[in-house]
Design a protein around this motif. Structure first.
Motif, PDB file in Angstrom:
ATOM      1  N   ASN A  99       0.836  -1.213   0.000  1.00 36.55           N
ATOM      2  CA  ASN A  99       0.000   0.000   0.000  1.00 36.55           C
ATOM      3  C   ASN A  99       0.869   1.261   0.000  1.00 36.55           C
ATOM      4  OD1 ASN A  99      -2.425  -1.343  -0.088  1.00 36.55           O
ATOM      5  ND2 ASN A  99      -2.728  -1.317   2.141  1.00 36.55           N
ATOM      6  N   HIS A 100       1.953   1.244   0.773  1.00 34.81           N
ATOM      7  CA  HIS A 100       2.861   2.389   0.842  1.00 34.81           C
ATOM      8  C   HIS A 100       3.558   2.584  -0.505  1.00 34.81           C
ATOM      9  CE1 HIS A 100       6.596   4.554   1.873  1.00 34.81           C
ATOM     10  NE2 HIS A 100       5.760   5.229   2.676  1.00 34.81           N
ATOM     11  N   ASP A 131       1.674   9.207  -5.922  1.00 31.21           N
ATOM     12  CA  ASP A 131       2.146  10.583  -5.679  1.00 31.21           C
ATOM     13  C   ASP A 131       3.122  11.027  -6.779  1.00 31.21           C
ATOM     14  OD1 ASP A 131       0.612  10.702  -3.388  1.00 31.21           O
ATOM     15  OD2 ASP A 131       2.291  10.262  -2.027  1.00 31.21           O
ATOM     16  N   GLN A 184       1.072   4.054  -2.901  1.00 25.98           N
ATOM     17  CA  GLN A 184       0.812   5.465  -2.607  1.00 25.98           C
ATOM     18  C   GLN A 184       1.982   6.337  -3.096  1.00 25.98           C
ATOM     19  OE1 GLN A 184      -2.129   6.702  -1.455  1.00 25.98           O
ATOM     20  NE2 GLN A 184      -1.174   8.663  -1.992  1.00 25.98           N
TER      21      GLN A 184
END
Length: 87
Positions: A5-6, A13, A9
């Motif tokens: 998930n990180h 970004d 993300q």
């Protein structure tokens, strides 16, 4: 280790920043093209103005040449004038 998930993300970004940069560059390109077009038009107008004012004029042809008898008459008149000036 980062979680999926990180990582996702971080990737999203980065893509968002990339898209924002792309949009800013497209906008800048549009502005530059508009300035370029305006500059080209100003250059065309200046060249047209300069071309109209700086075109060499056609020289007027010399008046008809004197005939031999006219030249002889002038020479005689000049000689008589010179003779009057002499003491």
């Amino acid at each position: 280790m980062s979680t999926p998930n990180h990582q996702l993300q971080t990737l999203l970004d980065s893509v968002n920043r990339l898209l924002a940069s792309h949009q800013a560059m497209r906008s800048e390109l549009h502005e530059v093209k508009a300035k370029w077009t305006a500059a080209e038009e100003a250059l065309r107008r200046a060249q047209a103005t300069n071309g109209a004012t700086q075109q060499p004029s056609t020289p007027t042809p010399p008046s008809s040449a004197l005939s031999a008898s006219d030249v002889d008459a002038l020479v005689e008149e000049i000689d008589s004038c010179i003779a009057l000036l002499k003491p």
